[in-house]
Enzyme design. Structure first.
Site, mmCIF file in Angstrom:
data_model
loop_
_atom_site.group_PDB
_atom_site.id
_atom_site.type_symbol
_atom_site.label_atom_id
_atom_site.label_comp_id
_atom_site.label_asym_id
_atom_site.label_seq_id
_atom_site.Cartn_x
_atom_site.Cartn_y
_atom_site.Cartn_z
ATOM 1 N N ASP A 31 0.852 -1.197 0.000
ATOM 2 C CA ASP A 31 0.000 0.000 0.000
ATOM 3 C C ASP A 31 0.886 1.245 0.000
ATOM 4 O OD1 ASP A 31 -3.204 0.547 1.123
ATOM 5 O OD2 ASP A 31 -1.762 2.196 1.120
ATOM 6 N N ASN A 87 -12.779 -2.819 2.926
ATOM 7 C CA ASN A 87 -13.691 -1.682 3.035
ATOM 8 C C ASN A 87 -14.710 -1.760 1.911
ATOM 9 O OD1 ASN A 87 -12.427 -0.441 5.281
ATOM 10 N ND2 ASN A 87 -10.825 0.370 3.942
ATOM 11 N N GLN A 94 -14.111 3.341 1.615
ATOM 12 C CA GLN A 94 -13.506 2.762 0.408
ATOM 13 C C GLN A 94 -13.159 3.878 -0.576
ATOM 14 O OE1 GLN A 94 -15.826 -0.263 -1.660
ATOM 15 N NE2 GLN A 94 -14.167 -0.662 -3.116
ATOM 16 N N VAL A 96 -10.846 3.159 -3.464
ATOM 17 C CA VAL A 96 -10.589 2.587 -4.785
ATOM 18 C C VAL A 96 -11.627 1.502 -5.051
ATOM 19 C CG1 VAL A 96 -8.911 1.427 -6.262
ATOM 20 C CG2 VAL A 96 -8.110 3.067 -4.545
ATOM 21 N N HIS A 100 -10.461 -5.118 -2.910
ATOM 22 C CA HIS A 100 -9.120 -5.388 -2.377
ATOM 23 C C HIS A 100 -9.197 -5.747 -0.906
ATOM 24 C CE1 HIS A 100 -9.943 -1.029 -2.135
ATOM 25 N NE2 HIS A 100 -9.249 -1.026 -1.010
ATOM 26 N N HIS A 102 -7.056 -5.529 2.482
ATOM 27 C CA HIS A 102 -5.883 -4.983 3.157
ATOM 28 C C HIS A 102 -5.321 -6.070 4.064
ATOM 29 C CE1 HIS A 102 -6.722 -0.562 2.515
ATOM 30 N NE2 HIS A 102 -7.953 -1.033 2.312
HETATM 31 P P1 DGP Z 1 -9.594 1.684 0.493
HETATM 32 O O1 DGP Z 1 -9.748 2.919 1.333
HETATM 33 O O2 DGP Z 1 -9.999 0.440 1.214
HETATM 34 O O3 DGP Z 1 -10.256 1.825 -0.861
HETATM 35 O O4 DGP Z 1 -8.034 1.536 0.277
HETATM 36 C C1 DGP Z 1 -7.369 1.977 -0.844
HETATM 37 C C2 DGP Z 1 -5.895 1.862 -0.551
HETATM 38 O O5 DGP Z 1 -5.188 1.966 -1.769
HETATM 39 C C3 DGP Z 1 -5.344 2.963 0.361
HETATM 40 O O6 DGP Z 1 -4.856 2.357 1.565
HETATM 41 C C4 DGP Z 1 -4.200 3.590 -0.423
HETATM 42 C C5 DGP Z 1 -3.961 2.600 -1.538
HETATM 43 N N1 DGP Z 1 -3.578 3.209 -2.788
HETATM 44 C C6 DGP Z 1 -4.230 4.185 -3.455
HETATM 45 N N2 DGP Z 1 -3.587 4.494 -4.587
HETATM 46 C C7 DGP Z 1 -2.505 3.675 -4.637
HETATM 47 C C8 DGP Z 1 -1.448 3.512 -5.589
HETATM 48 O O7 DGP Z 1 -1.357 4.172 -6.619
HETATM 49 N N3 DGP Z 1 -0.511 2.570 -5.299
HETATM 50 C C9 DGP Z 1 -0.576 1.802 -4.164
HETATM 51 N N4 DGP Z 1 0.381 0.905 -3.975
HETATM 52 N N5 DGP Z 1 -1.559 1.921 -3.268
HETATM 53 C C10 DGP Z 1 -2.504 2.847 -3.499
#
Ligand code: DGP
Length: 114
Positions: A31, A87, A94, A96, A100, A102
């Site tokens: 992350d 999430n 959430q 994205v 996914h 975590h």
């Molecule tokens: P959520 O809030 O559950 O949708 O978590 C999305 C997660 O994705 C957040 O912890 C940050 C991560 N994230 C967002 N953009 C990127 C990215 O470009 N690269 C990586 N590795 N993680 C990302």
């Protein structure tokens, strides 16, 4: 066609990520905003926006993701335990909309979560 999510772009290798696991059905990478010493996201390669978008045909895929988790945790050295979080929707924060999991570890977690 709608725009690719950031996670689709990671799957397609259009943007870099620190990938720690990959197989035919899923990908795991670190992350970008870690909330623990180890914070990895496990995603299906299939585009499923959230838990609420799962269909019966995703049954085996979801099972596969869950089965990968302990292997991934072991590979990451999380022998003392880890937390998994999915999430779903705005109230859960959430960000994205590509399903996914975590995987957080490397420190003692608190309960209840915030
Ligand atoms: P959520 O809030 O559950 O949708 O978590 C999305 C997660 O994705 C957040 O912890 C940050 C991560 N994230 C967002 N953009 C990127 C990215 O470009 N690269 C990586 N590795 N993680 C990302």
């Amino acid at each position: 066609m709608s725009e690719k999510t950031i996670f689709r772009r990671i799957i397609d290798r259009e943007i870099p990520a620190d990938i720690v696991y990959e197989d035919e059905h899923c990908l795991a990478f670190r992350d970008i905003k870690p909330q623990a010493p180890t914070h990895v996201l496990l995603i299906p390669k299939k585009e499923i926006p959230s838990l609420n978008d799962l269909t019966p045909e995703d049954h085996a895929l979801v099972g596969h993701l869950i089965m990968v988790l302990p292997k991934l945790a072991a590979q990451l050295g999380l022998g003392d335990g880890y937390r998994t979080v999915i999430n779903c929707g705005p109230d859960a924060g959430q960000e994205v909309y590509h399903l996914h999991v975590h995987v957080l570890g490397g420190r003692r977690m608190t309960w209840p979560p915030g």
